[in-house]
Motif scaffolding. Structure first.
Motif, PDB file in Angstrom:
ATOM      1  N   SER A 252      -6.158   1.077   9.422  1.00 33.73           N
ATOM      2  CA  SER A 252      -7.470   0.632  10.493  1.00 33.73           C
ATOM      3  C   SER A 252      -7.043  -1.553   9.426  1.00 33.73           C
ATOM      4  O   SER A 252      -6.350  -1.194   8.651  1.00 33.73           O
ATOM      5  CB  SER A 252      -8.521   0.214   9.456  1.00 33.73           C
ATOM      6  N   SER A 253      -6.902  -2.161  10.507  1.00 39.88           N
ATOM      7  CA  SER A 253      -6.282  -3.536  10.007  1.00 39.88           C
ATOM      8  C   SER A 253      -6.645  -4.145   9.125  1.00 39.88           C
ATOM      9  O   SER A 253      -6.606  -4.535   8.292  1.00 39.88           O
ATOM     10  CB  SER A 253      -5.978  -4.596  11.487  1.00 39.88           C
ATOM     11  N   LEU A 254      -7.907  -4.267   9.678  1.00 37.35           N
ATOM     12  CA  LEU A 254      -8.860  -4.759   7.887  1.00 37.35           C
ATOM     13  C   LEU A 254      -8.963  -5.029   6.889  1.00 37.35           C
ATOM     14  O   LEU A 254      -9.603  -5.583   6.555  1.00 37.35           O
ATOM     15  CB  LEU A 254     -10.666  -5.191   8.823  1.00 37.35           C
ATOM     16  N   LEU A 255      -9.170  -2.938   6.929  1.00 32.84           N
ATOM     17  CA  LEU A 255      -9.734  -2.641   5.527  1.00 32.84           C
ATOM     18  C   LEU A 255      -7.970  -2.953   4.924  1.00 32.84           C
ATOM     19  O   LEU A 255      -7.910  -3.258   3.603  1.00 32.84           O
ATOM     20  CB  LEU A 255      -9.555  -0.685   5.902  1.00 32.84           C
ATOM     21  N   THR A 256      -7.024  -2.661   5.575  1.00 30.74           N
ATOM     22  CA  THR A 256      -5.161  -2.998   5.425  1.00 30.74           C
ATOM     23  C   THR A 256      -5.760  -4.228   5.088  1.00 30.74           C
ATOM     24  O   THR A 256      -4.671  -4.949   3.601  1.00 30.74           O
ATOM     25  CB  THR A 256      -4.604  -2.730   6.337  1.00 30.74           C
TER      26      THR A 256
ATOM     27  N   ILE B 263       1.013  -1.269  -0.277  1.00 29.21           N
ATOM     28  CA  ILE B 263       0.256   0.093  -0.091  1.00 29.21           C
ATOM     29  C   ILE B 263       0.940   0.896   0.487  1.00 29.21           C
ATOM     30  O   ILE B 263       1.616   1.699   0.910  1.00 29.21           O
ATOM     31  CB  ILE B 263      -0.868  -0.079   1.842  1.00 29.21           C
ATOM     32  N   ASP B 264       0.521   2.001  -0.444  1.00 27.59           N
ATOM     33  CA  ASP B 264       1.809   3.283  -1.161  1.00 27.59           C
ATOM     34  C   ASP B 264       0.569   3.810  -0.072  1.00 27.59           C
ATOM     35  O   ASP B 264      -0.269   4.906   0.464  1.00 27.59           O
ATOM     36  CB  ASP B 264       1.194   4.044  -2.372  1.00 27.59           C
ATOM     37  N   GLY B 265       1.608   5.003   0.906  1.00 30.56           N
ATOM     38  CA  GLY B 265       1.372   5.723   1.672  1.00 30.56           C
ATOM     39  C   GLY B 265       1.527   4.455   3.928  1.00 30.56           C
ATOM     40  O   GLY B 265       0.678   5.024   4.125  1.00 30.56           O
TER      41      GLY B 265
ATOM     42  N   THR C 197      -4.731  -8.602   1.061  1.00 32.77           N
ATOM     43  CA  THR C 197      -4.907 -10.057   1.117  1.00 32.77           C
ATOM     44  C   THR C 197      -6.137 -10.344   0.055  1.00 32.77           C
ATOM     45  O   THR C 197      -6.182 -11.695  -0.157  1.00 32.77           O
ATOM     46  CB  THR C 197      -4.388 -10.827   2.340  1.00 32.77           C
ATOM     47  N   GLY C 198      -7.201  -9.530   0.524  1.00 35.83           N
ATOM     48  CA  GLY C 198      -8.227  -9.607  -0.848  1.00 35.83           C
ATOM     49  C   GLY C 198      -8.831 -10.615   0.124  1.00 35.83           C
ATOM     50  O   GLY C 198      -9.191 -10.272   1.319  1.00 35.83           O
TER      51      GLY C 198
END
Length: 249
Positions: free
Chosen positions: A160-164, A153-155, A169-170
């Motif tokens: 948010s762990s879940l959003l990341t 992820i750029d930046g 990981t899709g």
């Protein structure tokens, strides 16, 4: 936010210890009370909304799971009295807040920092999460399923762990991560509705409410590398396996 989350998790832990010893143990210890006070102190000095969000969520889930769905007159009267006292104390604090720069800073940080929830404020918490959701929706079907790759992820991340996890990981990896977080709840939820004893019910209620708070922590901030959350998760899972096996025997 990480230290604030730690304080919130320990607050719920010591609250459970205090409740358990008051109901089931003849020997009382002041340790849970000291733990509750110190945990709240940690949350206060961090001046972070993360711990407050976790505590509110944990207490709400704990309350819902404790409902017998019958009107309890004493509980209603106690709740009304507590609300009146709390409202009075809040009013008293607000009228004297300008006299203390520290109290004024804490109040402004916790309750008046509206930019965090402004979707148009660049750098705000809500704005960053909207960027993450838009990033995911812009991916190809393949990347939606399998992600864009770990740490790609750029930046760095989207706070948010879940959003990341969803982006990196899709949907497949996100589903496995969410299942992992839900595992203690799935192992103990049956004893909430079909408890074999009151003790097992209280332990199951703590596991569910505190495990929900771990999920909340991953929603409101980036915490996949925070070791203490996984220590709590492992403790919940161990407790859930124990009470599910012994509670049904």
């Amino acid at each position: 936010p990480v230290l604030s989350a730690l304080g919130a998790m320990f607050f719920l832990f010591f609250l459970q210890q205090l409740d358990f010893q008051n109901k089931f143990l003849s020997k009382k210890s002041p340790l849970p009370i000291y733990g509750i006070i110190f945990s709240l102190f940690i949350i206060l000095i961090t001046v972070s909304k993360t711990g407050i969000a976790i505590i509110v969520c944990g207490l709400l889930v704990r309350f819902i799971l404790s409902l017998s769905w019958r009107i309890n007159t004493k509980l209603v009267l106690f709740s009304v009295l507590a609300l009146i006292i709390f409202s009075y104390l809040m009013l008293l604090a607000l009228t004297n807040i300008d006299q203390s720069p520290i109290a004024r800073f804490i109040f402004q940080r916790l309750f008046q920092n509206s930019e965090d929830f402004d979707p148009n404020y660049v750098g705000g918490h809500l704005y960053i999460r909207i960027l993450g959701a838009q990033h995911f929706l812009s991916l190809s079907i393949f990347n939606m399923l399998f992600g864009i790759g770990y740490l790609n992820i750029d930046g760095l991340h989207y706070h948010s762990s879940l959003l990341t996890a969803l982006l990196e990981t899709g949907l497949i990896g996100f589903g496995l991560f969410l299942y992992l977080l839900l595992l203690p709840i799935l192992k103990s939820i049956d004893l909430i509705f079909n408890p074999s004893s009151l003790q097992y019910f209280h332990r199951a209620r703590y596991i569910v409410s505190s495990s929900v708070c771990i999920i909340v922590a991953h929603i409101v901030y980036e915490m996949p590398y925070v070791q203490f959350l996984w220590i709590f998760w492992a403790f919940h899972l161990k407790e859930a396996i124990f009470i599910s096996s012994h509670g049904k025997s």
